[in-house]
Design an enzyme around this catalytic site. Structure first.
Site, PDB file in Angstrom:
ATOM      1  N   PRO A  75      16.319  -0.677 -38.642  1.00  0.00           N
ATOM      2  CA  PRO A  75      15.588  -0.786 -37.379  1.00  0.00           C
ATOM      3  C   PRO A  75      16.101  -2.000 -36.620  1.00  0.00           C
ATOM      4  O   PRO A  75      16.262  -3.071 -37.205  1.00  0.00           O
ATOM      5  CB  PRO A  75      14.130  -0.991 -37.828  1.00  0.00           C
ATOM      6  CG  PRO A  75      14.216  -1.520 -39.226  1.00  0.00           C
ATOM      7  CD  PRO A  75      15.484  -0.992 -39.808  1.00  0.00           C
ATOM      8  N   ALA A 127      15.360  -3.806 -32.863  1.00  0.00           N
ATOM      9  CA  ALA A 127      14.718  -3.839 -31.550  1.00  0.00           C
ATOM     10  C   ALA A 127      15.784  -4.031 -30.476  1.00  0.00           C
ATOM     11  O   ALA A 127      16.669  -4.878 -30.609  1.00  0.00           O
ATOM     12  CB  ALA A 127      13.699  -4.972 -31.501  1.00  0.00           C
ATOM     13  N   GLN A 177       9.583   2.704 -37.541  1.00  0.00           N
ATOM     14  CA  GLN A 177       9.059   1.421 -38.021  1.00  0.00           C
ATOM     15  C   GLN A 177       7.919   0.947 -37.130  1.00  0.00           C
ATOM     16  O   GLN A 177       8.053   0.840 -35.911  1.00  0.00           O
ATOM     17  CB  GLN A 177      10.141   0.346 -38.071  1.00  0.00           C
ATOM     18  CG  GLN A 177       9.619  -0.847 -38.866  1.00  0.00           C
ATOM     19  CD  GLN A 177      10.480  -2.076 -38.771  1.00  0.00           C
ATOM     20  OE1 GLN A 177      10.732  -2.576 -37.688  1.00  0.00           O
ATOM     21  NE2 GLN A 177      10.918  -2.564 -39.918  1.00  0.00           N
ATOM     22  N   CYS A 181       9.992  -9.275 -39.730  1.00  0.00           N
ATOM     23  CA  CYS A 181      10.494  -9.819 -38.464  1.00  0.00           C
ATOM     24  C   CYS A 181      10.089 -11.299 -38.322  1.00  0.00           C
ATOM     25  O   CYS A 181       8.920 -11.641 -38.472  1.00  0.00           O
ATOM     26  CB  CYS A 181       9.936  -9.020 -37.286  1.00  0.00           C
ATOM     27  SG  CYS A 181      10.515  -9.673 -35.711  1.00  0.00           S
ATOM     28  N   ARG A 236      23.643  -5.509 -38.194  1.00  0.00           N
ATOM     29  CA  ARG A 236      24.637  -6.099 -37.288  1.00  0.00           C
ATOM     30  C   ARG A 236      26.043  -5.534 -37.499  1.00  0.00           C
ATOM     31  O   ARG A 236      26.839  -5.501 -36.560  1.00  0.00           O
ATOM     32  CB  ARG A 236      24.628  -7.625 -37.432  1.00  0.00           C
ATOM     33  CG  ARG A 236      23.347  -8.258 -36.858  1.00  0.00           C
ATOM     34  CD  ARG A 236      23.189  -9.678 -37.320  1.00  0.00           C
ATOM     35  NE  ARG A 236      23.120  -9.713 -38.787  1.00  0.00           N
ATOM     36  CZ  ARG A 236      23.220 -10.807 -39.512  1.00  0.00           C
ATOM     37  NH1 ARG A 236      23.406 -11.969 -38.926  1.00  0.00           N
ATOM     38  NH2 ARG A 236      23.136 -10.735 -40.837  1.00  0.00           N
TER      39      ARG A 236
HETATM   40  C1  FMN Z   1      19.277  -7.212 -32.643  1.00  0.00           C
HETATM   41  C2  FMN Z   1      18.461  -7.066 -33.898  1.00  0.00           C
HETATM   42  C3  FMN Z   1      17.228  -6.436 -33.841  1.00  0.00           C
HETATM   43  C4  FMN Z   1      16.465  -6.308 -35.014  1.00  0.00           C
HETATM   44  N1  FMN Z   1      15.267  -5.642 -34.953  1.00  0.00           N
HETATM   45  C5  FMN Z   1      14.572  -5.402 -36.092  1.00  0.00           C
HETATM   46  C6  FMN Z   1      13.392  -4.604 -36.074  1.00  0.00           C
HETATM   47  O1  FMN Z   1      12.959  -4.079 -35.042  1.00  0.00           O
HETATM   48  N2  FMN Z   1      12.750  -4.408 -37.271  1.00  0.00           N
HETATM   49  C7  FMN Z   1      13.215  -4.950 -38.442  1.00  0.00           C
HETATM   50  O2  FMN Z   1      12.611  -4.743 -39.496  1.00  0.00           O
HETATM   51  N3  FMN Z   1      14.323  -5.705 -38.474  1.00  0.00           N
HETATM   52  C8  FMN Z   1      15.017  -5.922 -37.344  1.00  0.00           C
HETATM   53  N4  FMN Z   1      16.180  -6.631 -37.388  1.00  0.00           N
HETATM   54  C9  FMN Z   1      16.695  -7.081 -38.696  1.00  0.00           C
HETATM   55  C10 FMN Z   1      17.655  -6.040 -39.288  1.00  0.00           C
HETATM   56  O3  FMN Z   1      17.008  -4.802 -39.482  1.00  0.00           O
HETATM   57  C11 FMN Z   1      18.235  -6.525 -40.623  1.00  0.00           C
HETATM   58  O4  FMN Z   1      17.186  -6.703 -41.531  1.00  0.00           O
HETATM   59  C12 FMN Z   1      19.002  -7.843 -40.500  1.00  0.00           C
HETATM   60  O5  FMN Z   1      19.780  -7.892 -39.322  1.00  0.00           O
HETATM   61  C13 FMN Z   1      19.917  -8.075 -41.714  1.00  0.00           C
HETATM   62  O6  FMN Z   1      20.849  -7.039 -41.840  1.00  0.00           O
HETATM   63  P1  FMN Z   1      22.405  -7.210 -41.392  1.00  0.00           P
HETATM   64  O7  FMN Z   1      22.940  -8.379 -42.132  1.00  0.00           O
HETATM   65  O8  FMN Z   1      23.040  -5.902 -41.743  1.00  0.00           O
HETATM   66  O9  FMN Z   1      22.374  -7.489 -39.906  1.00  0.00           O
HETATM   67  C14 FMN Z   1      16.943  -6.814 -36.244  1.00  0.00           C
HETATM   68  C15 FMN Z   1      18.183  -7.461 -36.264  1.00  0.00           C
HETATM   69  C16 FMN Z   1      18.943  -7.588 -35.135  1.00  0.00           C
HETATM   70  C17 FMN Z   1      20.281  -8.264 -35.211  1.00  0.00           C
END
Ligand code: FMN
Length: 336
Positions: free
Chosen positions: A20, A22, A74, A107, A232
């Site tokens: 997820p 945002a 979510q 979050c 990301r």
């Molecule tokens: C732009 C952005 C928006 C995000 N929005 C959410 C969200 O709405 N809900 C959530 O649980 N995590 C959110 N996250 C966290 C990601 O789901 C994830 O847990 C976190 O980025 C770590 O994973 P990664 O290393 O693959 O980026 C967001 C992360 C980013 C970068």
């Protein structure tokens, strides 16, 4: 009769997940990620409170793309009644297309934690438990929750929190191996994911710092997690899912996308956002920056992207960049 086993067979077949995000994981981005191999894609986080006010903008987060036959939604909030009621409403709206409902307990954004939502729930586990129990009672789809290593840096909460979630009826947990107060700094601690995996019987989704098939393989090897979630690493790179999928399946890995592939994907992304109407096309600014990262001759394009307002604006910038690359890179000169 609900059981914690509800998602076990599901994740045996679907191991590659778009997180997820945002402002990012809308219908346009989910479409591209699914096409590249994401088995499950999550909506952006949806405010239970916003839904309870019938807020149109919040409701639109639940729009599905054409042909989107499964999605994970979510939900965030901290009021058990509201969460349960709105979870049931979502289930009614999406019907069989709703694979499961995920509760955001990770979050770290200030405007979220200041209300007791998101990762703040890791510090109020009794309330978190009540929310999970109430949501599980309110819907017939499986309920999962997504959380972090802990809230404050150095405070290890993931294992007891996962055990609590499992007892409360969660059918899976997604663990991002950073503390909430770390936001996105440092690196994700995959040992935390491994510890959670040893502590619970429900499926564990590993998350944090997976940017390639090699990363996914390393995470699975280290943690034994049941599924891998990418956030990301998919920005400007929906192809990551094809790579992760091939790596986990032990099959031939796809070639990295060429610059032509990147420009074509950027155009397609802009087109899908444009079709959503309203101001959605403006979201393309950040996506375009991501698609263009590392491309030669892109400095002018990068400057211009920030004033693009329409699909035609983006297409003009992408076309100018295509010509610049063709002129500047002998390797890519097209035959006349
Ligand atoms: C732009 C952005 C928006 C995000 N929005 C959410 C969200 O709405 N809900 C959530 O649980 N995590 C959110 N996250 C966290 C990601 O789901 C994830 O847990 C976190 O980025 C770590 O994973 P990664 O290393 O693959 O980026 C967001 C992360 C980013 C970068």
């Amino acid at each position: 009769m609900k059981t914690n086993d509800a998602l076990r067979p599901f994740f045996e077949e679907r191991r590659v997940l778009l997180a997820p995000m945002a402002g990012v994981s809308d219908t346009a981005f989910r479409t591209l990620c699914r096409e590249q191999g994401a088995d499950v894609t999550y909506t952006e986080m949806v405010s239970a409170k916003g839904l309870s006010y019938a807020n149109e903008k919040t409701r639109r987060l639940l729009d599905l793309a054409d042909g989107e036959d499964i999605v994970a939604v979510q939900l965030f909030g901290h009021e058990p009644d509201v969460m349960a009621r709105e979870a049931a409403w979502i289930e009614g709206e999406l019907g069989e297309r709703l694979a499961y409902l995920d509760i955001n307990m990770g979050c770290p954004a200030r405007k979220i934690v200041s209300k007791g939502d998101g990762s703040k729930l890791m510090t109020t586990p009794d309330l978190a438990r009540e929310i999970i129990e109430r949501v599980v009672d309110a819907v017939s789809v499986p309920v999962t929750c997504k959380f972090r290593r802990g809230y404050a840096v150095g405070e290890e909460l993931a294992v007891p929190f996962a055990v609590m979630a499992e007892r409360a009826g969660a059918a899976a947990v997604a663990v991002h191996g950073r503390y909430a107060m770390q936001y996105y700094s440092g690196s994700a601690d995959w040992d935390t994911i491994a510890e959670v995996k040893r502590a619970v019987a429900i499926p564990v989704i590993g998350n944090g710092d997976v940017r390639s098939g090699d990363d996914a393989l390393a995470m699975v090897k280290k943690t034994c997690c049941d599924a891998v979630m990418v956030a990301r690493g998919a920005e400007g790179n929906p192809w990551v899912f094809a790579d992760v999928k091939a790596a986990l399946a032990g099959s031939d890995r796809p070639k990295a996308p060429s610059w032509e592939d990147r420009l074509a994907m950027a155009h397609r992304h802009a087109d899908l956002l444009d079709r959503r109407g309203g101001k959605n096309i403006v979201r393309m600014r950040k996506h375009a920056m991501w698609y263009l990262a590392g491309l030669p001759h892109a400095s002018v394009a990068r400057k211009e992207i920030n004033s693009c307002q329409t699909l035609a604006d983006f297409d003009r910038v992408l076309e100018a960049l295509r010509l610049a690359i063709e002129k500047g890179c002998e390797d890519h000169v097209r035959p006349v």
